[in-house]
Every structure is written in structure tokens, then in C-alpha cells.
Write an enzyme that holds these catalytic residues in place. Structure first.
Site: not given
Length: 300
Positions: A173, A222, A291
Site C-alpha cells: 500500500r 479499508s 491506508e
């Protein structure tokens, strides 16, 4: 700001001032952008960039997931790829080219139709190619950069460059590359697969997503990255935070790494994020990293 905010529409090539951003994000919150431009193609993108002063910050916006826009708005230019910069081409040798505005689900379906494997996981990611490249988006064991062979970038002067994956540091990520450049397009080289089997895999992934995530509700996807060797959702749930609420924001009872907007503000969501980080650190000794991105100014 209500979670029932309708999705905003803008015509490719249009330039707006003081445009509310809540209708362009999946959390359905956010103040106004000083400027909002939706370039239909590369020529219009260059024209949009030319209108932005050198002192003005610039941010790209795809489908609006993995992004929290603060209630005070964004004091700069937003380049919207929805409905534009969406060229997609597949070559006979298994190379797939997609511009930044191509939806991840569209890219996955196109590859599967051609019997090309490796991008099935993108079918359930509610974003665009540009965001997937910037975050190395992934799900169910797949990641965006695994089969990338080339990317195109553009800077605020409109200069387009072709770059190899070696020009970037790609991790979980996280993607770091040349400063001042944004992703404009990418090329993947994919192996062949049996179309029916690939379609079944996509359907199975989407079923699993629908069973385990709060699909259809105003979330950003998320919220936190998984720490090494663990899952953010497990840590949040084990800290007793499922269903926790701050104003109009709450932690999903279905998956603890999702925050649902029940009619709150960006401040409610950001405050709940901080509450989760502090509680998980207190209980588990782990500091969760977001994230996505938080942009803009706090409302005065």
C-alpha cells in the site's frame, strides 16, 4: 453532511469553481474545492494544468474511495478522472493498457473477457487505475504492481514520461517515485487463462466481498493498512471497537476496518479514526497507519 448526498456529475472538459466534493467521494463528506476540472483526454488535462497557478496545490480524484476530504474543503485544484482519461486497450500478446480514469472493475472484466489472468482481484476494488497505482491497491492476495511493465506519468507542466517499474519503490500500500509526477496510465503483461475459470474466480471474490464487507454503504474501503503479520480489522475488533461511534461515524459491525458514514461529517470520521488508533495502541501496542489520504482544511 448527510450520508445520503447524491453522486455529483460533471461533464468531461468542464471547469468548476467552489465545487462541493462530498458528492465525489464514497464517504459522501467533504467541503468545496477551489477548482474542479474533469479532463476528457490528455489534451484537456494539459489545458487544466496550465490554468492552475504554480502556488496552488493539486490533487487527483478518481471514484473517491480511500480519500477523506475535510469539511473546510481543498484550497487548490482537483483533477477528476471520472468519465475521462479512460482509454483501455488489449493487445494480442497479453499487454493491457489503461489510463488513470479506468475503473478497476472495468479493467478486471476486460482482461477476463480476453482470457488474461492476474487482475481478477481488481473486480471488487471501488477505485480507478490512477489510485490503484498510487497505493499499490490489492485484495485477496493480488496487488496492482505485480505485473506492471511500464507506466506513464505527467507533471504539472504537462510533461509526459514513460517509466519502468524500477523507477519506483513499491511496497504494501505504498509507492514512491519521482517527485512531482502523477500516474497517467499503465501497461500490464498478463499470462493467458481459461475465461470461464477466470469468470468464476471473479464471481467468487465478489461473493466473498459482499459477505464480509459493508458493501453499498458510505465507506472509503479499508481504513487502515494491515500491520506486518496481522490484520487491522482483527486488532480493532479485539479492542472492542466494532460498532463504536463518534457523531455520525461508526465502525462497521460486519468488518471492523471499515468506517460507515451515518450522516456525519469529515470531522466525525477523522475523530473516530484517531480514537481507533489510540485504543488499538493502548490494547495491542500497535499504531495503525491509514491506508488512504486525508486532504483539505478543518472547518473553522
Amino acid at each position: 453532511m448527510s450520508a445520503a448526498v447524491e453522486r455529483r456529475r460533471i461533464r468531461p472538459g468542464e471547469w468548476r469553481q467552489e465545487e462541493p466534493l462530498a458528492g465525489y467521494t464514497t464517504w459522501r463528506v467533504g467541503g468545496r474545492a477551489r477548482h474542479l476540472c474533469c479532463p476528457a483526454d490528455r489534451h484537456e488535462l494539459t489545458a487544466c494544468l496550465a490554468r492552475v497557478s504554480a502556488q496552488e496545490p493539486v490533487v487527483w480524484l478518481g471514484l473517491g474511495s480511500n480519500l477523506l476530504v475535510r469539511d473546510g474543503g481543498f484550497p487548490g485544484a482537483v483533477l477528476l478522472t471520472q468519465g475521462g482519461l479512460d482509454a483501455l486497450a488489449i493487445e494480442a500478446d497479453g499487454r493491457v493498457h489503461a489510463e488513470a480514469g479506468v475503473a478497476c472493475g472495468r479493467l478486471a472484466r476486460a482482461a477476463v473477457r480476453e482470457g488474461l489472468a492476474g487482475l481478477e482481484f481488481l473486480a471488487g476494488i471501488p477505485g480507478t487505475v490512477g489510485g490503484a497505482l498510487a497505493l499499490n491497491a490489492g485484495a485477496w492476495g493480488g496487488e496492482t504492481w505485480e505485473r506492471v511493465v511500464e507506466v506513464e506519468t505527467i507533471d504539472r507542466h504537462g510533461c509526459i514520461r514513460r517509466r519502468a517499474p524500477a523507477d519506483f519503490r513499491v511496497g504494501y500500500r505504498r509507492v514512491e517515485g519521482p517527485a512531482g509526477e502523477w500516474f497517467l496510465a499503465a501497461t500490464w503483461h498478463l499470462p493467458g487463462g481459461e475465461p470461464q475459470r477466470l469468470r468464476e474466480q471473479v464471481r467468487a471474490l465478489l461473493r466473498r466481498r459482499n459477505e464480509t464487507q459493508p458493501v453499498g454503504q458510505p465507506t472509503c474501503g479499508s481504513v487502515f493498512r494491515n500491520p506486518p503479520g496481522d490484520a487491522a480489522g482483527r486488532l480493532i475488533e479485539a479492542a472492542g471497537l466494532k460498532g463504536a461511534r463518534r457523531g455520525g461515524a461508526r465502525v462497521s459491525e460486519r468488518h471492523a476496518n471499515f468506517i460507515i458514514n451515518d450522516g456525519g461529517s469529515a470531522a466525525d470520521i477523522e475523530g473516530l479514526m484517531a480514537q481507533i488508533q489510540e485504543r488499538v495502541a493502548e490494547v495491542h501496542g500497535v499504531w495503525l497507519e491509514p491506508e488512504g489520504h486525508v486532504i483539505g482544511e478543518v472547518a473553522s
